[in-house]
Design an enzyme around this catalytic site. Structure first.
Site, PDB file in Angstrom:
ATOM      1  CG  ASP A 314      27.565  39.871  41.566  1.00 63.10           C
ATOM      2  OD1 ASP A 314      27.626  40.078  42.856  1.00 63.10           O
ATOM      3  OD2 ASP A 314      27.834  40.710  40.704  1.00 63.10           O
ATOM      4  CG  ASP A 351      44.970  34.030  44.271  1.00 62.73           C
ATOM      5  OD1 ASP A 351      44.930  34.113  43.074  1.00 62.73           O
ATOM      6  OD2 ASP A 351      43.989  34.507  45.006  1.00 62.73           O
ATOM      7  CD  GLU A 355      38.064  31.904  41.910  1.00 61.42           C
ATOM      8  OE1 GLU A 355      37.109  32.494  41.563  1.00 61.42           O
ATOM      9  OE2 GLU A 355      38.573  32.119  43.110  1.00 61.42           O
ATOM     10  NE  ARG A 388      40.157  44.162  34.116  1.00 65.00           N
ATOM     11  CZ  ARG A 388      39.605  43.508  33.269  1.00 65.00           C
ATOM     12  NH1 ARG A 388      39.145  42.506  33.083  1.00 65.00           N
ATOM     13  NH2 ARG A 388      39.784  44.136  31.887  1.00 65.00           N
ATOM     14  CG  MET A 389      47.435  41.709  35.511  1.00 65.09           C
ATOM     15  SD  MET A 389      48.973  41.953  34.690  1.00 65.09           S
ATOM     16  CE  MET A 389      49.658  43.230  35.369  1.00 65.09           C
ATOM     17  CB  SER A 390      47.317  38.466  41.561  1.00 68.41           C
ATOM     18  OG  SER A 390      47.256  37.245  41.150  1.00 68.41           O
TER      19      SER A 390
END
Lengths: 688, 212, 563
Positions: A314, A351, A355, A388-390
């Site tokens: 990863d 979030d 990040e 794949r968004m927030s």
């Protein structure tokens, strides 16, 4: 080609004080216990499991009988030293097991008899012993409670101290749902309350399995070990007739051949050195893995690790430092940087990833945006692997941030337009090795957030090492291809899989395996489980879900993805140690022949004295010296067996050359020197 | 199993016919057609040039037995001489169980054998009686017991003996030897040699020509 | 000087043969060579099988064993009724039972150990119809098995390894028959006898000697005898006999013939696994050992014979000529004998029993290495592959990977099969030698006394156990004891390696291939060659050193003593 040794090798991080400390080789307690066990193992039922040493034991009995019927100093000395040979072999195995047992005891102490608060179906609690818990039980743990057994959090979130298992004193967050839901028995809840569903069978928790593995009792022989044992048996079977026929041969020549010398010759010829140390090597190998805080489910997994040809790593956490940091806001379509920052911050408030937090922090630092008043009626839209968004829905403003194509699709769905320069900016960011997140509000794209990845120091050299061993490294990342390419280039991996999903990871593993390669990977989430199961070596993070841990065949208690590289090295080192000592054992035989054959027949054929190249004192001292050497070499090599042969990643040709030289040529030469020395000593002590 | 057996039987019959008889018959046919003389054994009216003979028993009037011809290897001489009464054929040591008349073979005595030592001493004595200082070939037997050749040196040491018995000058004999010398095949395969039968045939012609 | 040129010529001839015969054989076994299809196809129909009916390793091995057994029984029968069969101009009777058993076993196992002298025991019918046939067939069986094992490496995930009947037939028709026939013609042209007429009787007027000159279908038998690394000659003196080996040229030709197929099969191996380098590596290992052995054996035979020196002939410029032919000389004879003992051929052109001790050591130990340098037709390749598997196993361990050879993983099963193949010969040879030196029936065999006698017995068992067939002919082997014990020795030595080799082929064929990478253990470089040589020499040395110490070594060290 000679490798430049001037290159600074990055030292592996010092292992955190883990559950299994590396004990000194001369730990008194272990030595004492090993001595006792060495005698206990003289039981024929135990000896029979090791064909080579069993033959030595039989030989000892024969010489013992001879010593009684024809007593003599020589015969008794041989009997004693043959007995010591068997004892030393037992001692080696006992030492290895002893070290393992010490670790197991440490683990056992952790697994204190805890009381669990089991929840009955009606919601009331009852107190039961932890040992009575079965799979499926629900228990409740609150601040100050010890988690009674391995399980999965189904309700609540808590902060947990896992130092008992990992040695890390910093508490970790465990919560239901998501990838951080697993808890291990023996860890301590520090805050809040959780409800845990027990997932381990009684007596089969990870702790139990670790103890079992490390103790080495009823250890199953691994495939490679079985093959090597067969070879050693073959050699033993060949040498028995070689020695036995010397009786009739000698008689034909008119010589009387001493049974005791024949037994000595046979014991010297059969590969006792490797035969004695083989099981110790295997046990020690497993222990070395535990010292690195890796729990392997079986010895096969460790051997497979040595054979791995493809590593799936990863990106985040292994190749790069775990967290990407927001580095800048890039507006598009006439919007300002501040607009972008503001929207980005709003979309990131919920979030909790580093990040996200870094975005909030950066917006605050740059534009002094803080204390955003959201009012009521706001809905946080969490990140999902599919979208794949927030983002955030507030006051009829839908703000989204996420991968470029996802956001573009969302905007298009709302009938918005994609500004021309967006693609150019996204590409520029990606080429620089950063990750671009596109921010949009309703149908308008505002701009791009640049998240920078930092490649770990020293990782490039480690990949070079892997390459010289013939191992291919593949970087797995959810990033877009451009970003992935840049980071792959910087880190020095051989290949990468961008925009990886669990399905594409699984497909990659399968295609590598179809090409005949062995694949190793790390993973932690439940969606990693199929890939972990498919991989030949699947290392699950301890912080991962139970499903992941069940699917893989190793668990890294440190949850350090770089650990995979060390696991590969341990696997190889195990095989190298076996091979080197086998070569050494066989090479030794040559010198022993030159000591014993003249001793056997020089009375009948004095001319054979010419073969006595070591110029040994007398036939008796020659044979005794050889037997003593044969016994002592086992003891002398115990540390090597337990520590493993030194292994530095370099080309296989270089490793082979080095080992053939040291153990092959050295194995031929060393006995000549040492048998002579022992002979001189015996003469000096008049002990022959 | 049955299939294996069936196929075995078929193969056995076919192979025996083809690789046994057909091969040998075709080979014999071609050999007789192309190289009749060799295929029949290189026979001359004196014997096969490829098979060694015993020259030690040649009658030489007025001179010791066998002194008027060149000898080959002592395969059938001295201790290894044919003795029909004892059922010993030439070229075989009686101690060899194979001591069967008509068979080829060597003494098979090892280099540290006492028997070999004594037998060789007997042969050396024999040669000294004949007035020859023997070379190694003349006191050792051959592998086949039928060696038809000797080396040039072996022939030269016998020149004095033959010269005395035939009256022909040693120089002419030496020239004869030189003429009969055959080199190694292609110059290097094997060793140079002289066929003893051919040498003695030539010697006979030389003797006849010098009017004796 | 001549000897040096002989070596050069041999190397050049073998180099060309390696390349061209090697690639020809690869084409033959792949079915691409068809010029005798008009013979081949009907035969397959007769057999009820063909190239499309592939066999698993069990069926392959089963075919080989049943076939050999049936042929053994058939041959035994023919020998026993020899007196009633035609083509018997010498009017010979039946071959005695124990001798028949030993002889037919010997020829079926490619050994050609002969406890008899051909001139007085075997009629032309037997030489042609029993013995020569076996010289063809046993060679073909060996080569077929080798090809089957190589297919284990070249195929992947395959349950079958070929068809025994097809492989054998192709070998006979396209490889053995043409070359043997051509060689036969050349041999006859040089003087080898080839006739069905009986012995010739000629009276020589020069010395009044009447000779009985034995004859027979010898030249063509000699051709296949050597091409198939059989080694059993028509005459008692084998290839020392001038009517079978007339000139230095035929001597050279025989050496080249014997080495040609075993050497070329390494090229075939390389071609079949798509890397000629792999085959070249094995060839280099073979050549190294062979070269060293030729070197010291020739040197040993160039030394004087001690008994002859002690008898008064001290100066022996031609070396030890006891038991040797003048037309060959000492060093060429040594080269010949080393070639024959290291190819499991076993023919001799000089008397091994009369060799100097280090010369005997050279021929004896050459066999003890397991007949892999280059070994017999087929058997040399499949045995050295077994050695290589062991070398790869240990070497692979030393670099930290599960060992793999040509991409095939070497695991417990392969080690077990290779181990069995490795241990059958030494155990058989040593145990049977021990029995022979212990019982009266065995002890009366040797001709010579002392260590040389012991060596004779050891040599006999080593030779038969390795399917070589050469002998220190002083040993009287034609007794019930040696006939029966010898037959057991040969059967175990042959099938004890052949069957594991086929099984190994099957096991490897079923595996998939692991792709090579930087980390793979290389099997085509100097290190690998060194390891293979090491395995061969160390295993052979460790198992036989004591026995050899009591034989040729002690004799060599016995200066001044005679036994």
């Amino acid at each position: 080609m000679a490798r430049s040794t001037a290159r600074p090798r990055p030292r592996a991080q010092p292992a955190p004080r883990g559950v299994a400390e590396a004990r000194s080789l001369f730990d008194r307690e272990i030595l004492r216990q090993a001595l006792v066990d060495a005698f206990k193992k003289l039981d024929p039922r135990v000896q029979v499991k090791n064909p080579v040493m069993f033959v030595v034991l039989v030989g000892t009995v024969v010489t013992f009988a001879e010593s009684i019927t024809h007593p003599g100093k020589f015969d008794w000395s041989i009997t004693v030293w043959l007995f010591l040979t068997v004892l030393f072999a037992n001692f080696a195995e006992a030492m290895a097991e002893g070290r393992g047992k010490a670790q197991a005891d440490t683990l056992r102490r952790m697994r204190s008899e805890v009381e669990a608060r089991r929840l009955r179906p009606d919601g009331t609690e009852e107190r039961v012993a932890a040992a009575d818990l079965v799979r499926g039980d629900l228990v409740c743990c609150e601040a100050g409670d010890l988690v009674p057994s391995d399980g999965e959090i189904v309700e609540g979130v808590a902060s947990v101290d896992e130092s008992a298992i990992t040695g890390e004193s910093a508490p970790v967050i465990r919560e239901s749902g998501g990838d951080r839901s697993a808890v291990t028995g023996g860890t301590k809840v520090l805050s809040d309350r959780i409800v845990v569903r027990i997932t381990a069978e009684r007596g089969k928790t990870f702790l139990d399995r670790m103890i079992h593995l490390v103790e080495g009792a009823n250890r199953q022989k691994t495939p490679n070990e079985i093959a090597l044992t067969i070879l050693l048996s073959v050699l033993t079977i060949i040498f028995i007739p070689v020695v036995v026929v010397l009786q009739p041969f000698g008689r034909y020549a008119g010589a009387t051949v001493s049974v005791v010398i024949l037994v000595s010759l046979m014991v010297c010829l059969i590969p006792t050195t490797i035969g004695a140390l083989l099981s110790a090597i295997g046990i020690a190998g497993m222990d070395r893995l535990v010292q690195k805080n890796v729990l392997a489910m079986s010895g096969r997994a460790v051997e497979a690790a040595g054979d791995v040809q493809t590593l799936l790593l990863d990106k985040t956490g292994t190749i790069t430092l775990g967290n990407r940091m927001a580095a800048g806001f890039l507006p598009v379509g006439g919007h300002t940087e501040q607009e972008v920052a503001g929207a980005a911050q709003l979309a990131s408030l919920a979030d909790e990833t580093p990040e996200g937090r870094s975005i909030v922090v950066l917006a605050k630092e740059r534009f002094n945006l803080r204390e955003r008043d959201l009012g009521s009626g706001h809905v946080f839209v969490p990140f999902s692997a599919t979208t794949r968004m927030s983002g955030l829905d507030v006051d009829h403003r839908r703000i989204r941030k996420g991968a470029a194509d996802s956001v573009k699709r969302w905007v298009a769905q709302l009938g918005g337009r994609v500004p021309d320069e967006l693609d150019a900016i996204v590409e520029r960011v990606a080429r620089a090795g950063s990750t671009p997140l596109v921010v949009a509000e309703e149908a308008t794209i505002l701009g791009v957030i640049e998240l920078k990845d930092v490649v770990k120091q020293g990782i490039r050299e480690r990949f070079d090492d892997m390459r010289s061993l013939g191992i291919r490294t593949v970087m797995i990342t959810g990033d877009n291809p451009l970003t992935a390419a840049a980071i792959a280039e910087e880190a020095g991996v051989d290949d990468y899989l961008a925009e990886a999903t669990p399905e594409t990871k699984l497909a990659l593993i399968k295609s590598e395996q179809e090409g005949g390669k062995l694949v190793a990977m790390t993973g932690d989430g439940t969606n990693d489980a199929p890939a972990l199961a498919q991989a030949d070596v699947g290392v699950a993070m301890n912080t991962g879900t139970t499903a992941a841990k069940e699917a893989g065949n190793m668990v890294d208690l440190d949850s350090n993805p770089t650990k995979l590289l060390e696991i590969v090295e341990v696997g190889k080192q195990l095989l190298i140690t076996r091979g080197s000592l086998t070569t050494f054992s066989i090479a030794n035989d040559i010198a022993k022949y030159f000591a014993i054959i003249p001793a056997l027949f020089v009375a009948t054929y004095p001319q054979l004295g010419a073969l006595d190249v070591m110029r040994l004192h007398s036939p008796s001292s020659a044979v005794l010296s050889a037997v003593i050497f044969n016994a002592l070499v086992i003891v002398a090599l115990i540390p090597l067996a337990l520590r493993g042969v030194r292994f530095r990643p370099s080309s296989s040709a270089a490793i082979l050359r080095r080992n053939v030289l040291i153990y092959g040529v050295g194995g031929i030469v060393a006995p000549f020197v040492f048998i002579k020395l022992i002979d001189l000593l015996l003469v000096a002590l008049h002990a022959y | 199993m049955i299939a294996h057996l069936r196929r075995s039987v078929v193969s056995i019959l076919v192979f025996t016919a083809v690789f046994g008889f057909l091969y040998a018959l075709a080979g014999t046919g071609v050999a007789q057609l192309l190289f009749r003389h060799q295929a029949d054994g290189s026979l001359t009216s004196y014997g096969s040039t490829l098979i060694g003979q015993n020259w030690a028993g040649t009658p030489c009037p007025g001179h010791p037995l066998g002194s008027c011809v060149f000898h080959g290897r002592p395969d059938d001489t001295g201790p290894y001489a044919a003795d029909l009464k004892a059922r010993v054929a030439g070229g075989d040591n009686p101690l060899v169980a194979n001591g069967v008349p008509g068979e080829s073979g060597a003494t098979d005595l090892g280099p540290r054998s006492k028997v070999l030592l004594e037998d060789t001493r007997a042969l050396v004595a024999y040669w000294h009686r004949m007035g020859v200082h023997p070379t190694p070939d003349l006191v050792t037997t051959s592998g086949s017991g039928l060696d038809p050749d000797i080396s040039v040196q072996d022939a030269l040491v016998q020149v004095p003996m033959v010269s005395r018995a035939t009256g022909i000058a040693p120089s002419r004999l030496r020239a004869l030897v030189a003429r009969e010398r055959q080199g190694a095949e292609l110059g290097f395969l094997g060793s140079p040699y002289i066929d003893v039968l051919r040498l003695n045939e030539a010697l006979a012609r030389l003797v006849a020509a010098s009017g004796r | 000087m001549g000897f040096l040129w002989t070596i050069v010529a041999l190397v050049v001839a073998l180099g060309l043969t390696w390349r061209f015969l090697g690639s020809y054989m690869e084409a033959v076994f792949d079915g691409r060579v068809r010029y005798l299809a008009w013979l081949e196809q009907p035969f397959y129909r007769l057999l009820g099988t063909g190239p499309d009916n592939e066999q698993s390793w069990r069926r392959y091995a089963g075919s080989a064993v049943v076939f050999s057994g049936a042929f053994l029984a058939f041959g035994y029968l023919l020998l026993r009724i020899q007196g009633h069969l035609p083509l018997n101009p010498q009017h010979l009777g039946a071959v005695p039972p124990a001798l028949s058993f030993n002889t037919i076993t010997s020829f079926v196992t490619n050994t050609n150990w002969q406890n008899y002298g051909g001139e007085t025991t075997m009629s032309y019918f037997s030489q042609i119809g029993v013995l020569t046939v076996q010289q063809f067939v046993s060679a073909a069986v060996g080569i077929a098995v080798a090809i089957a094992l190589v297919r284990g490496f070249s195929r992947r995930s395959s349950p079958t390894i070929g068809n025994f009947w097809v492989d054998m037939t192709r070998c006979l028709l396209y490889v053995l028959l043409p070359i043997a026939f051509l060689a036969g013609v050349v041999l006859v042209s040089q003087g080898a006898v080839q006739t069905l007429a009986g012995p010739a009787r000629i009276h020589d007027p020069l010395n009044h000697v009447t000779q009985t000159i034995p004859r027979g279908p010898v030249g063509f038998m000699g051709a296949i005898m050597q091409l198939g690394t059989n080694g059993g000659g028509a005459f008692n003196a084998d290839l020392a006999h001038p009517l079978e080996n007339p000139t230095g040229l035929t001597n050279f030709l025989y050496i080249w013939l014997t080495l040609s197929i075993p050497v070329s099969l390494t090229y075939t191996f390389g071609k079949m696994v798509h890397s000629v380098r792999q085959g070249a590596a094995l060839l280099t290992a073979m050549a190294l050992i062979f070269g060293i052995w030729v070197g010291f054996t020739s040197y040993a035979e160039h030394q004087p014979n001690p008994a002859v020196a002690a008898a008064g002939v001290v100066h022996q410029p031609g070396g030890n000529m006891e038991g040797k032919e003048v037309r060959f000389g000492d060093t060429s004879s040594a080269l010949f004998n080393v070639s024959m003992t290291q190819t499991s051929d076993g023919a001799v052109d000089s008397a091994t029993d009369s060799y100097n001790p280090m010369g005997v050591f050279g021929t004896l130990t050459g066999m003890m290495l397991g007949e892999v340098t280059p070994g017999g037709v087929g058997s040399g390749l499949y045995t050295i592959l077994i050695d290589a598997v062991i070398a790869v196993f240990i070497g692979g361990l030393m670099i930290g990977r599960t060992p793999e050879y040509l991409g095939k993983k070497i695991q417990a099963r392969e080690v077990k099969l290779a181990g069995i193949g490795l241990l059958v010969m030494p155990i058989t040879v040593l145990v049977l030698t021990a029995i022979a030196v212990s019982v009266h029936a065995g002890r009366v065999g040797p001709l010579n006394h002392g260590p040389h006698g012991f060596t004779e017995i050891l040599y006999a068992m080593t030779s038969q156990g390795n399917n070589n067939g050469s002998a220190m002919a002083g040993l009287n082997g034609n007794t019930a004891f040696y006939n029966v014990v010898g037959a057991i020795d040969m059967l175990l030595g042959r099938f004890g390696v052949l069957i594991p080799a086929v099984a190994l082929g099957g096991s490897l064929a079923s595996k998939n291939v692991v792709p090579a990478s930087l980390g793979t253990f290389r099997t085509d470089n100097a290190m690998f060659i060194g390891l293979v040589v090491g395995v061969i020499v160390v295993v052979g040395g460790l198992t036989f050193f004591p026995a050899v110490a009591l034989g040729p070594i002690v004799e060599q060290l016995s200066h001044g003593r005679f036994f």
